[in-house]
Scaffold this active site. Sequence first.
Site, PDB file in Angstrom:
ATOM      1  N   ASP A  81       0.817  -1.216   0.000  1.00 26.38           N
ATOM      2  CA  ASP A  81       0.000   0.000   0.000  1.00 26.38           C
ATOM      3  C   ASP A  81       0.848   1.261   0.000  1.00 26.38           C
ATOM      4  O   ASP A  81       0.443   2.289  -0.553  1.00 26.38           O
ATOM      5  CB  ASP A  81      -0.933   0.004   1.215  1.00 26.38           C
ATOM      6  CG  ASP A  81      -2.156  -0.868   0.993  1.00 26.38           C
ATOM      7  OD1 ASP A  81      -2.059  -1.817   0.192  1.00 26.38           O
ATOM      8  OD2 ASP A  81      -3.198  -0.617   1.613  1.00 26.38           O
ATOM      9  N   CYS A 122       1.197  -8.097   5.314  1.00 26.64           N
ATOM     10  CA  CYS A 122       0.819  -6.699   5.094  1.00 26.64           C
ATOM     11  C   CYS A 122      -0.667  -6.503   4.826  1.00 26.64           C
ATOM     12  O   CYS A 122      -1.456  -7.429   4.909  1.00 26.64           O
ATOM     13  CB  CYS A 122       1.707  -6.085   4.024  1.00 26.64           C
ATOM     14  SG  CYS A 122       3.391  -5.808   4.657  1.00 26.64           S
ATOM     15  N   ASP A 123      -1.009  -5.285   4.430  1.00 26.13           N
ATOM     16  CA  ASP A 123      -2.339  -4.724   4.630  1.00 26.13           C
ATOM     17  C   ASP A 123      -3.517  -5.579   4.182  1.00 26.13           C
ATOM     18  O   ASP A 123      -4.461  -5.778   4.921  1.00 26.13           O
ATOM     19  CB  ASP A 123      -2.416  -3.363   3.944  1.00 26.13           C
ATOM     20  CG  ASP A 123      -1.540  -2.333   4.630  1.00 26.13           C
ATOM     21  OD1 ASP A 123      -0.561  -2.735   5.279  1.00 26.13           O
ATOM     22  OD2 ASP A 123      -1.812  -1.138   4.510  1.00 26.13           O
ATOM     23  N   LYS A 124      -3.536  -6.040   2.930  1.00 23.90           N
ATOM     24  CA  LYS A 124      -4.704  -6.763   2.434  1.00 23.90           C
ATOM     25  C   LYS A 124      -4.501  -8.274   2.440  1.00 23.90           C
ATOM     26  O   LYS A 124      -5.434  -9.026   2.157  1.00 23.90           O
ATOM     27  CB  LYS A 124      -5.052  -6.307   1.002  1.00 23.90           C
ATOM     28  CG  LYS A 124      -5.285  -4.813   0.878  1.00 23.90           C
ATOM     29  CD  LYS A 124      -6.309  -4.310   1.869  1.00 23.90           C
ATOM     30  CE  LYS A 124      -6.393  -2.799   1.892  1.00 23.90           C
ATOM     31  NZ  LYS A 124      -5.169  -2.122   2.338  1.00 23.90           N
ATOM     32  N   CYS A 195       5.444  -2.246   8.281  1.00 23.89           N
ATOM     33  CA  CYS A 195       5.840  -0.928   8.808  1.00 23.89           C
ATOM     34  C   CYS A 195       5.638  -0.850  10.317  1.00 23.89           C
ATOM     35  O   CYS A 195       4.666  -1.365  10.858  1.00 23.89           O
ATOM     36  CB  CYS A 195       5.077   0.173   8.094  1.00 23.89           C
ATOM     37  SG  CYS A 195       5.514   0.305   6.346  1.00 23.89           S
ATOM     38  N   GLU A 490      -6.828   4.856  -0.031  1.00 22.01           N
ATOM     39  CA  GLU A 490      -6.387   5.427   1.236  1.00 22.01           C
ATOM     40  C   GLU A 490      -5.951   6.875   1.030  1.00 22.01           C
ATOM     41  O   GLU A 490      -5.384   7.221  -0.008  1.00 22.01           O
ATOM     42  CB  GLU A 490      -5.221   4.616   1.808  1.00 22.01           C
ATOM     43  CG  GLU A 490      -5.633   3.240   2.271  1.00 22.01           C
ATOM     44  CD  GLU A 490      -4.510   2.468   2.925  1.00 22.01           C
ATOM     45  OE1 GLU A 490      -4.805   1.450   3.569  1.00 22.01           O
ATOM     46  OE2 GLU A 490      -3.335   2.874   2.787  1.00 22.01           O
ATOM     47  N   SER A 516      -4.972   5.220   5.526  1.00 19.12           N
ATOM     48  CA  SER A 516      -3.886   4.332   5.913  1.00 19.12           C
ATOM     49  C   SER A 516      -3.864   4.213   7.424  1.00 19.12           C
ATOM     50  O   SER A 516      -4.271   5.129   8.140  1.00 19.12           O
ATOM     51  CB  SER A 516      -2.557   4.902   5.420  1.00 19.12           C
ATOM     52  OG  SER A 516      -1.472   4.318   6.099  1.00 19.12           O
TER      53      SER A 516
END
Length: 618
Positions: A81, A122-124, A195, A490, A516
């Site tokens: 992302d 990570c995100d998704k 992150c 985002e 985000s």
Amino acid sequence: MPAYRSRTTTHGRNMAGARALWRATGMKDGDFGKPIIAIANSFTQFVPGHVHLKDMGSLVASAIEEVGGIAKEFNTIAVDDGIAMGHGGMLYSLPSRELIADSVEYMVNAHCADAIVCISNCDKITPGMLMASMRLNIPVVFVSGGPMEAGKINGPGVTRKLDLIDSMVAAANPDVSDSESEQIERSACPTCGSCSGMFTANSMNCLTEALGLSLPGNGSLLATHNDRRELFLSAGRRIVELARRWYEQDDASVLPRSIATRAAFENAMTLDIAMGGSTNTVLHLLAAAREGEVDFHMHDIDRLSRRVPNLCKVAPAKNDVHMEDVHRAGGIPAILGELDRAGLIHKDVPTVYAPTLGDALKKWDILNGDEEAAHLFKAAPGNVRTVHAFSQSSRYHELDQDREGGVLRDKAHAFSQDGGLAVLYGNLAEDGAIVKTAGVEASILTFTGTARVFESQDDAVAAILGNRIVAGDVVVIRYEGPKGGPGMQEMLYPTSYLKSKGLGKVCALITDGRFSGGSSGLSIGHMSPEAAEGGLIGLVEDGDRIEIDIPNRTLHLAVSDSDIADRRERMNARGASAWKPNRERVVSKALQAYAAMTTSAAHGAVRDLSQIIVKTRI
């Protein structure tokens, strides 16, 4: 007794062809009666949170085969992302969640695997794999790649911690020199891993612990630390045990839908509110609950948000606190322990590694004095730049057990008795909107401002950087929802640039898009219904007064009902151009297909399957 799914392809004369193909993958005669465990990996060289996962599948496989299983690995896609942020690439981020969920389902069902280990980060990716696991309802264990170490930069007499967001804010701040900006950029992301703050990736990996689907330390143990090796090995051993309990003992308590129940989803959301997690977790928990047919909705999140205190503030809410600090304070078991002492969680729910969450906390909450737990949570950063897992074994000399002024607080000393996330309702958000209250200054919890309306993130960014936004403005970014974007981008760049312009504490930003996990400030997203579905945000005009009242959970457009009705009538009179943005944007066929099927953020932006007539029998 349920039969091993894999025997569909490994037993019977009619499966000679399938067995021949299995043999070509390395299976031998003695392997055909063993459970086949799918390893859903997500290694990619595009994403720092996944760049070190290449060998993790083999590591998990070694543990699976050591205890009598057969491991078969496959890979899913993974979108970064941060790299996709601020341009057309972000349109693809949320839709990738559905592709990941589908790909896991397709591979596992096509090959009749018996159970799954999901290697995500990570995100998704974690949400997509979680959605697939709830669909499939076969034994599963999640193990993430782990968080990145925080960046460090030496200043006069002090070492300052950094993360990705610091590099973005510095780059947009005209008072920061080119050399200083470059130094921050080079220092912000020093290692592999997700992150370092309480952004979406780490939030979701923490929530899998609360859901009972991953092992202690999954969300907080650093990607670089050698202790994480044992987490992968334990996941491999554990999944074979769970598979045998289901297929050989008919023990349904090991299945995802038996573990991730309504009570477990409430625990996960309670944790999220207490630790001020990413607002994206709301979207993903709603989606996963829907896949598992769990009765868990936006109004449940609203109810929980009104009684759960904010016990932990992590970047971006507190810039000098990162996941490595949360780990030292005892990680997720410690936060859940404080919530338990406050009477705020269900501790009788099962987990993949302990009979109940209550049993797990007796061992893994560091305040209970267990030596193994203390050893795990003393794992520290190595402070060496690396892209390799297990590259260091540093340890803290002591744990952070200060529950009055430490990283993690008890309920009596909470950062606020009002939690870190809130659901707002009002004429601008009839179905709800989400704000990360942990990142909002107390001085602007109530805010009235003047609307500045934009129909794309790009236009809003140009206005902020062009000094056309002033104190007291409410930046409105619309037609960025699941359908309108499409893909629900985002808004990290607009929020970061408001900070860099010194407007983070004197302006608000509202959108039908999302934020985000790195966003902070008075940033309200997920406004439902979105503009593309006739939401009132589509009728806001420049100069309108917008009233935000977080303590009372309201978001209101101060325009008379008659004026709103007139605006709606004029909008509907536009015919084919009604409820569509005035902008130029090329939308691919793949994204058009996503837009045609998706639902609103209030429903997790999952696909609306009511549009499909499914023949259950042919």
